[in-house]
Design a protein around this motif. Structure first.
Motif, PDB file in Angstrom:
ATOM      1  N   PHE A 117     -17.016 -32.542  34.078  1.00  0.00           N
ATOM      2  CA  PHE A 117     -18.201 -32.264  34.877  1.00  0.00           C
ATOM      3  C   PHE A 117     -19.027 -31.140  34.251  1.00  0.00           C
ATOM      4  O   PHE A 117     -20.256 -31.134  34.358  1.00  0.00           O
ATOM      5  N   LEU A 118     -18.357 -30.190  33.629  1.00  0.00           N
ATOM      6  CA  LEU A 118     -19.059 -29.094  32.971  1.00  0.00           C
ATOM      7  C   LEU A 118     -19.524 -29.485  31.573  1.00  0.00           C
ATOM      8  O   LEU A 118     -20.582 -29.063  31.120  1.00  0.00           O
ATOM      9  N   PHE A 120     -20.198 -32.645  30.374  1.00  0.00           N
ATOM     10  CA  PHE A 120     -21.180 -33.730  30.328  1.00  0.00           C
ATOM     11  C   PHE A 120     -21.907 -33.853  31.665  1.00  0.00           C
ATOM     12  O   PHE A 120     -21.750 -34.846  32.385  1.00  0.00           O
ATOM     13  N   PRO A 121     -22.720 -32.874  32.026  1.00  0.00           N
ATOM     14  CA  PRO A 121     -23.420 -32.924  33.320  1.00  0.00           C
ATOM     15  C   PRO A 121     -24.403 -34.084  33.417  1.00  0.00           C
ATOM     16  O   PRO A 121     -24.762 -34.496  34.531  1.00  0.00           O
ATOM     17  N   GLU A 122     -24.830 -34.635  32.261  1.00  0.00           N
ATOM     18  CA  GLU A 122     -25.784 -35.749  32.301  1.00  0.00           C
ATOM     19  C   GLU A 122     -25.163 -37.014  32.878  1.00  0.00           C
ATOM     20  O   GLU A 122     -25.880 -37.950  33.268  1.00  0.00           O
ATOM     21  N   TYR A 123     -23.835 -37.078  32.955  1.00  0.00           N
ATOM     22  CA  TYR A 123     -23.165 -38.250  33.510  1.00  0.00           C
ATOM     23  C   TYR A 123     -22.632 -38.002  34.918  1.00  0.00           C
ATOM     24  O   TYR A 123     -21.822 -38.780  35.417  1.00  0.00           O
ATOM     25  N   CYS A 124     -23.080 -36.923  35.538  1.00  0.00           N
ATOM     26  CA  CYS A 124     -22.655 -36.596  36.898  1.00  0.00           C
ATOM     27  C   CYS A 124     -23.743 -36.957  37.896  1.00  0.00           C
ATOM     28  O   CYS A 124     -24.921 -36.966  37.576  1.00  0.00           O
ATOM     29  N   TYR A 125     -23.346 -37.247  39.103  1.00  0.00           N
ATOM     30  CA  TYR A 125     -24.308 -37.596  40.148  1.00  0.00           C
ATOM     31  C   TYR A 125     -23.748 -37.163  41.500  1.00  0.00           C
ATOM     32  O   TYR A 125     -22.559 -36.902  41.643  1.00  0.00           O
ATOM     33  N   TRP A 126     -24.627 -37.110  42.483  1.00  0.00           N
ATOM     34  CA  TRP A 126     -24.237 -36.717  43.834  1.00  0.00           C
ATOM     35  C   TRP A 126     -23.782 -37.937  44.623  1.00  0.00           C
ATOM     36  O   TRP A 126     -24.276 -39.038  44.416  1.00  0.00           O
ATOM     37  N   SER A 127     -22.854 -37.736  45.525  1.00  0.00           N
ATOM     38  CA  SER A 127     -22.358 -38.826  46.349  1.00  0.00           C
ATOM     39  C   SER A 127     -21.945 -38.285  47.715  1.00  0.00           C
ATOM     40  O   SER A 127     -21.864 -37.071  47.919  1.00  0.00           O
ATOM     41  N   PHE A 128     -21.699 -39.199  48.643  1.00  0.00           N
ATOM     42  CA  PHE A 128     -21.213 -38.792  49.954  1.00  0.00           C
ATOM     43  C   PHE A 128     -19.809 -38.192  49.803  1.00  0.00           C
ATOM     44  O   PHE A 128     -19.074 -38.549  48.877  1.00  0.00           O
ATOM     45  N   PRO A 129     -19.427 -37.302  50.684  1.00  0.00           N
ATOM     46  CA  PRO A 129     -18.104 -36.672  50.564  1.00  0.00           C
ATOM     47  C   PRO A 129     -16.981 -37.685  50.743  1.00  0.00           C
ATOM     48  O   PRO A 129     -17.094 -38.628  51.530  1.00  0.00           O
ATOM     49  N   ASN A 130     -15.900 -37.482  49.986  1.00  0.00           N
ATOM     50  CA  ASN A 130     -14.728 -38.320  50.165  1.00  0.00           C
ATOM     51  C   ASN A 130     -13.796 -37.660  51.183  1.00  0.00           C
ATOM     52  O   ASN A 130     -14.121 -36.618  51.770  1.00  0.00           O
ATOM     53  N   VAL A 131     -12.618 -38.253  51.377  1.00  0.00           N
ATOM     54  CA  VAL A 131     -11.705 -37.769  52.416  1.00  0.00           C
ATOM     55  C   VAL A 131     -11.300 -36.301  52.210  1.00  0.00           C
ATOM     56  O   VAL A 131     -11.403 -35.485  53.142  1.00  0.00           O
ATOM     57  N   PRO A 246     -16.807 -22.869  42.876  1.00  0.00           N
ATOM     58  CA  PRO A 246     -16.039 -24.075  43.170  1.00  0.00           C
ATOM     59  C   PRO A 246     -16.802 -25.127  43.958  1.00  0.00           C
ATOM     60  O   PRO A 246     -16.644 -26.323  43.719  1.00  0.00           O
ATOM     61  N   LEU A 247     -17.652 -24.707  44.898  1.00  0.00           N
ATOM     62  CA  LEU A 247     -18.325 -25.671  45.758  1.00  0.00           C
ATOM     63  C   LEU A 247     -19.360 -26.503  45.009  1.00  0.00           C
ATOM     64  O   LEU A 247     -19.843 -27.500  45.532  1.00  0.00           O
ATOM     65  N   LEU A 248     -19.704 -26.107  43.767  1.00  0.00           N
ATOM     66  CA  LEU A 248     -20.645 -26.905  42.993  1.00  0.00           C
ATOM     67  C   LEU A 248     -20.055 -28.260  42.607  1.00  0.00           C
ATOM     68  O   LEU A 248     -20.790 -29.197  42.280  1.00  0.00           O
ATOM     69  N   GLY A 249     -18.734 -28.383  42.648  1.00  0.00           N
ATOM     70  CA  GLY A 249     -18.103 -29.656  42.322  1.00  0.00           C
ATOM     71  C   GLY A 249     -17.941 -30.580  43.503  1.00  0.00           C
ATOM     72  O   GLY A 249     -17.604 -31.754  43.341  1.00  0.00           O
ATOM     73  N   VAL A 250     -18.185 -30.074  44.707  1.00  0.00           N
ATOM     74  CA  VAL A 250     -18.027 -30.889  45.907  1.00  0.00           C
ATOM     75  C   VAL A 250     -19.153 -31.914  45.972  1.00  0.00           C
ATOM     76  O   VAL A 250     -20.324 -31.599  45.739  1.00  0.00           O
ATOM     77  N   ARG A 252     -19.765 -34.184  43.975  1.00  0.00           N
ATOM     78  CA  ARG A 252     -20.216 -34.581  42.640  1.00  0.00           C
ATOM     79  C   ARG A 252     -19.238 -35.593  42.071  1.00  0.00           C
ATOM     80  O   ARG A 252     -18.034 -35.476  42.248  1.00  0.00           O
ATOM     81  N   ARG A 253     -19.766 -36.604  41.403  1.00  0.00           N
ATOM     82  CA  ARG A 253     -18.937 -37.647  40.813  1.00  0.00           C
ATOM     83  C   ARG A 253     -19.292 -37.807  39.339  1.00  0.00           C
ATOM     84  O   ARG A 253     -20.412 -37.517  38.924  1.00  0.00           O
ATOM     85  N   PHE A 254     -18.336 -38.321  38.575  1.00  0.00           N
ATOM     86  CA  PHE A 254     -18.556 -38.585  37.157  1.00  0.00           C
ATOM     87  C   PHE A 254     -18.697 -40.078  36.954  1.00  0.00           C
ATOM     88  O   PHE A 254     -17.892 -40.865  37.461  1.00  0.00           O
ATOM     89  N   ASP A 255     -19.726 -40.489  36.219  1.00  0.00           N
ATOM     90  CA  ASP A 255     -19.935 -41.896  35.901  1.00  0.00           C
ATOM     91  C   ASP A 255     -19.021 -42.271  34.746  1.00  0.00           C
ATOM     92  O   ASP A 255     -19.300 -41.967  33.588  1.00  0.00           O
ATOM     93  N   TRP A 256     -17.927 -42.947  35.053  1.00  0.00           N
ATOM     94  CA  TRP A 256     -16.932 -43.260  34.032  1.00  0.00           C
ATOM     95  C   TRP A 256     -17.442 -44.285  33.022  1.00  0.00           C
ATOM     96  O   TRP A 256     -16.851 -44.443  31.954  1.00  0.00           O
ATOM     97  N   HIS A 257     -18.518 -44.971  33.349  1.00  0.00           N
ATOM     98  CA  HIS A 257     -19.134 -45.896  32.381  1.00  0.00           C
ATOM     99  C   HIS A 257     -20.242 -45.208  31.569  1.00  0.00           C
ATOM    100  O   HIS A 257     -20.811 -45.816  30.669  1.00  0.00           O
ATOM    101  N   CYS A 258     -20.525 -43.946  31.925  1.00  0.00           N
ATOM    102  CA  CYS A 258     -21.459 -43.117  31.156  1.00  0.00           C
ATOM    103  C   CYS A 258     -22.793 -43.821  30.912  1.00  0.00           C
ATOM    104  O   CYS A 258     -23.334 -43.855  29.787  1.00  0.00           O
ATOM    105  N   GLY A 259     -23.335 -44.425  31.962  1.00  0.00           N
ATOM    106  CA  GLY A 259     -24.641 -45.062  31.891  1.00  0.00           C
ATOM    107  C   GLY A 259     -24.657 -46.415  31.227  1.00  0.00           C
ATOM    108  O   GLY A 259     -25.742 -46.966  30.988  1.00  0.00           O
ATOM    109  N   ARG A 260     -23.483 -47.012  30.928  1.00  0.00           N
ATOM    110  CA  ARG A 260     -23.441 -48.275  30.205  1.00  0.00           C
ATOM    111  C   ARG A 260     -23.547 -49.499  31.108  1.00  0.00           C
ATOM    112  O   ARG A 260     -23.770 -50.601  30.608  1.00  0.00           O
TER     113      ARG A 260
END
Length: 263
Positions: A117-118, A120-131, A246-250, A252-260
């Motif tokens: 997440f630190l 490759f921030p270009e592959y991160c995006y915001w999402s609804f909170p998980n459990v 720490p709360l900056l990671g809440v 936040r999700r990583f795009d495992w396909h990296c935009g592909r």
């Protein structure tokens, strides 16, 4: 190359849950290139690079998680691409131990890949909170609602997730299919004890679907959801211990396909 996990008529519950959880999706990305232009990265259990001075970054945990993504992305950063070669297939054994040991493995996995997440921030995006993130948000209410109410809330989330999964069993059934080449069909059919159905896929192989009891599917789905929640707890913990904020990671999700992905 293709990294497949073993399939069998008597696949243990803990291993069926691993396949149903989709946590091993990228291991088999080489045979799923119809959804991507070229894979963004591949697991280092079966991958070939030209000789390079690039080395694995020690910032990632020794328990694994994230180092192969980082290495692949740095290797292909200068207009390089990874070519899928599904014919180069290896069988990856399941990790040893009990279901609790597997859950701990995924927890440590997620702590490791939190460094992405630190990096490759270009592959991160915001999402609804998980459990785990929802439970983190409501944890200040623990003194008012009590620990048992918080546990009921967590179990309610798991039950809702399980209900959604069970509403579409076919989406998950294919994860436990047994793939056999045509020349082994007869032997497989003899050993299947009459419990397998077969169909031909696009690669001229036979897909055997071994039927299990409804209770097996329910328990495997439940355990798969637990694996995913434990992994998400590990990622949240990784953000807390690795970040200055720490709360900056809440959420936040990583795009495992990296935009592909096409969509």
């Amino acid at each position: 190359g293709l990294v497949r996990f073993p399939r069998s008529p008597n696949l243990p519950l803990k291993h069926a849950a691993v396949l149903m959880s989709y946590l091993t999706f990228m291991f088999e990305i080489a045979e799923r290139n119809d959804r991507t232009t070229t894979p963004a990265w591949g697991v280092t259990a079966n991958i070939l690079f030209k000789r390079t001075r690039i080395r694995f970054d020690k910032v990632y945990a020794k328990t694994g998680g994230g180092e192969d993504v980082d290495f692949s992305l740095r290797m292909t950063s200068d207009k390089g691409i990874l070519l899928p070669v599904p014919e180069a297939c290896v069988v990856h054994p399941f990790w040893p131990g009990s279901a609790c040991t597997l859950a701990a493995h995924f927890f440590n996995w997620a702590i490791g890949d939190g460094a992405l997440f630190l990096r490759f921030p270009e592959y991160c995006y915001w999402s609804f909170p998980n459990v785990p993130e929802i439970l983190l948000f409501v944890s200040p209410l623990l003194f008012w609602i009590g620990p048992w109410k918080l546990l009921e809330l967590a179990l309610g989330f798991l039950a809702a997730d399980l209900f959604v999964d069970l509403s579409n069993l076919n989406e998950y059934n294919h994860r436990c299919l047994q793939l056999e080449p045509r020349n082994t069909v007869a032997a497989t059919a003899r050993n299947s004890k009459g419990s397998a159905t077969a169909k031909l896929d696009d690669n001229e192989s036979i897909l055997f679907e071994y039927k299990r009891s409804p209770l097996f599917y329910i328990l495997a789905h439940a355990l798969a959801n637990i694996y995913v929640v434990v992994l998400e707890c590990g990622r949240l913990w990784g953000h807390i211990v690795a970040r200055k904020s720490p709360l900056l990671g809440v959420c936040r999700r990583f795009d495992w396909h990296c935009g592909r992905l096409e969509n």
